[in-house]
Design a protein around this motif. Structure first.
Motif, PDB file in Angstrom:
ATOM      1  N   ARG A 355     -61.957 -35.927  51.492  1.00  0.00           N
ATOM      2  CA  ARG A 355     -60.936 -36.212  50.466  1.00  0.00           C
ATOM      3  C   ARG A 355     -60.120 -34.956  50.189  1.00  0.00           C
ATOM      4  N   GLY A 361     -59.612 -41.648  50.911  1.00  0.00           N
ATOM      5  CA  GLY A 361     -58.870 -42.144  49.753  1.00  0.00           C
ATOM      6  C   GLY A 361     -59.226 -41.387  48.485  1.00  0.00           C
ATOM      7  N   PRO A 362     -58.358 -41.412  47.489  1.00  0.00           N
ATOM      8  CA  PRO A 362     -58.606 -40.687  46.234  1.00  0.00           C
ATOM      9  C   PRO A 362     -59.743 -41.315  45.438  1.00  0.00           C
ATOM     10  N   ALA A 363     -60.332 -40.489  44.572  1.00  0.00           N
ATOM     11  CA  ALA A 363     -61.380 -40.980  43.681  1.00  0.00           C
ATOM     12  C   ALA A 363     -60.782 -41.945  42.674  1.00  0.00           C
ATOM     13  N   LYS A 364     -61.495 -43.017  42.405  1.00  0.00           N
ATOM     14  CA  LYS A 364     -60.974 -44.059  41.530  1.00  0.00           C
ATOM     15  C   LYS A 364     -61.690 -44.130  40.191  1.00  0.00           C
ATOM     16  N   ASP A 365     -62.883 -43.582  40.089  1.00  0.00           N
ATOM     17  CA  ASP A 365     -63.621 -43.701  38.822  1.00  0.00           C
ATOM     18  C   ASP A 365     -64.579 -42.521  38.710  1.00  0.00           C
ATOM     19  N   ARG A 374     -69.296 -45.517  41.564  1.00  0.00           N
ATOM     20  CA  ARG A 374     -68.994 -46.500  42.611  1.00  0.00           C
ATOM     21  C   ARG A 374     -69.767 -46.142  43.876  1.00  0.00           C
ATOM     22  N   ASP A 393     -67.113 -41.381  44.593  1.00  0.00           N
ATOM     23  CA  ASP A 393     -66.101 -40.619  43.868  1.00  0.00           C
ATOM     24  C   ASP A 393     -66.489 -39.173  43.590  1.00  0.00           C
ATOM     25  N   ASP A 435     -65.014 -53.637  49.685  1.00  0.00           N
ATOM     26  CA  ASP A 435     -63.880 -52.711  49.717  1.00  0.00           C
ATOM     27  C   ASP A 435     -63.775 -52.067  51.100  1.00  0.00           C
ATOM     28  N   GLU A 437     -61.548 -49.901  52.264  1.00  0.00           N
ATOM     29  CA  GLU A 437     -61.270 -48.462  52.231  1.00  0.00           C
ATOM     30  C   GLU A 437     -62.551 -47.671  51.990  1.00  0.00           C
TER      31      GLU A 437
END
Length: 452
Positions: A355, A361-365, A374, A393, A435, A437
């Motif tokens: 990352r 992909g970017p961290a979401k939580d 997650r 994440d 998911d 991704e």
């Protein structure tokens, strides 16, 4: 004796008349039956007396056929051919057991020994052991030992008396994989040490390969194992001092320092180094398991570093086996499970590293350290399988089944091939759900664990 060296006539008569000492009697199989005198044949046309031996062949008479004659019963064997059983003392019979086992006794001695074995249990047991030992002297059979003999002997010995300094459980996979690779190296010929080997790994988004030889692979393993040697205070094969810590740089340094391509001579220092690592780790006690081993860009506790080296030893053993067409199996289920567990524990940091490089992909939580985050449910099936939850994440987050956003299923050996860079992430997943991704990030992170 006369003056010319010859005996006088009177002396010859005395010698001829004296009784002679009989020579040693041979076994029945050694007698020359042709030298045994036969009874005289009867005159033609007369009946043969009882006990005589008639002539076996009759001259052919073209004009007249020979009259039919009855064939008498064969004569009884002379008393000289009958084997008597001598009465020998026990100590003599016991001394004859070795010769009996080798079938080197005379007929009389054989009969005496075999009669004695029916009544003497200790001698009978010894005779059986000697006969089994004689079987090992035959050169027409294979002299290779049973490959399971070592483990059976060790299990028996340890069952009676456990080792005072056993190999630590966390070092057992490295001990087993170095022993398996050494068995492969022992079986190949001199020319096969120069067989080409293709090493594969994964860098960022692409596969990378490098060609070397069987001997070059062993030199690579020895060079990287030197990191563990240095951490335990042992000699580094690169000489220590300014030796690099990065595994790839160490391998290139070793390969470039050899003035000619390495040969099978590299096997002995590699074996000595692996044995010394296991021995030192066994004697150092429990505290050494947490000693830090630096790989340059990252560090591992010694127990995880030995597990990592066991994984590399198995993977490169498979590379060598493919090059020389040698059968090579996966590790035991218990050892493979521990290798998969190490890779699963390294995945959150690998995802975070990709990352930072813009490859994931970017961290979401984001959550606080130690809190459930997650996760991707990694289901490993088959040999050495199990279930792991990979935090997405943050490396400090805890994988949780309640917060799983995706599930991916792989075979245990296939997951290890992915982590070794031998297959691409696209080819690895047997089943995916959730998911996409998140699944892609985890699979590519697993491939990024590979290196030269």
């Amino acid at each position: 004796m006369s003056g010319d060296g010859r005996e006088s006539e009177g002396g010859e008569e005395e010698v001829r008349g004296a009784r002679r000492i009989p020579g040693p009697r041979g076994a029945a199989d050694d007698l020359d039956l042709e030298s045994v005198p036969l009874p005289p044949l009867p005159p033609p046309g007369s009946a043969a007396p009882a006990g005589s031996v008639p002539e076996q062949s009759v001259p052919e008479q073209p004009e007249q056929s020979a009259p039919e004659q009855s064939v008498p019963e064969p004569p009884e064997a002379p008393e000289a051919l009958m084997t008597s059983v001598p009465d020998l003392p026990h100590r003599v019979l016991k001394a004859l057991l070795g010769a009996w086992a080798l079938s080197a006794c005379s007929a009389e001695e054989t009969a005496a020994v075999e009669e004695h074995l029916t009544s003497c249990a200790p001698c009978a047991d010894e005779a059986l052991r000697l006969r089994d030992a004689v079987g090992l002297l035959h050169t027409d059979g294979s002299l290779d030992l049973d490959p399971t003999l070592r483990s059976r002997v060790m299990d028996g010995c340890l069952g009676r008396r456990p080792a005072r300094i056993p190999v630590p459980e966390w070092a057992a996979p490295y001990d087993a994989e170095t022993a398996r690779l050494d068995a492969l190296l022992r079986d190949i010929g001199d020319s096969e040490w120069h067989a080409p080997v293709r090493l594969q790994w994964f860098e960022e988004e692409r596969e990378v390969s490098r060609r070397t030889t069987v001997a070059g692979v062993i030199g690579h393993l020895m060079a990287v194992d030197g990191l563990l040697s240095a951490a335990l205070g042992l000699d580094d094969p690169l000489g220590g001092g300014e030796a690099p810590l990065d595994p790839t740089e160490r391998t290139e340094r070793y390969w470039s320092s050899t003035h000619r391509p390495p040969t099978r001579a590299v096997r002995e220092p590699w074996r000595a180094q692996s044995h010394e690592l296991i021995r030192t780790a066994s004697f150092a006690g429990r505290n050494v398991a947490e000693a830090s081993v630096s790989y340059g860009a990252f560090a591992l506790p010694l127990q995880d570093a030995l597990l990592d080296r066991a994984f590399e030893c198995w993977v490169h053993g498979g590379d060598i086996a493919d090059a020389v067409d040698y059968p090579y199996e996966a590790p035991s289920a218990a050892h493979l499970h521990r290798m998969i567990d190490l890779a699963a524990r390294l995945l959150p940091a690998a995802v975070a590293g990709r990352r930072r490089s813009g490859l994931a992909g970017p961290a979401k939580d984001l959550v606080t350290a130690g809190a459930p985050g997650r996760s991707v449910h990694l289901e490993i099936e088959g040999h050495g399988g199990g279930d792991w939850y990979i935090a997405l994440d943050s490396p400090a987050a805890v994988g949780s089944p309640e917060r799983a956003v995706a599930q991916v299923a792989l075979d245990g050996v296939e997951f290890c091939r992915l982590a070794a860079g031998h297959i691409s992430p696209v080819e690895a997943a047997a089943g995916q759900e959730g998911d996409r991704e998140a699944i892609r990030d985890v699979l590519f992170a697993a491939a990024s664990l590979s290196r030269l």
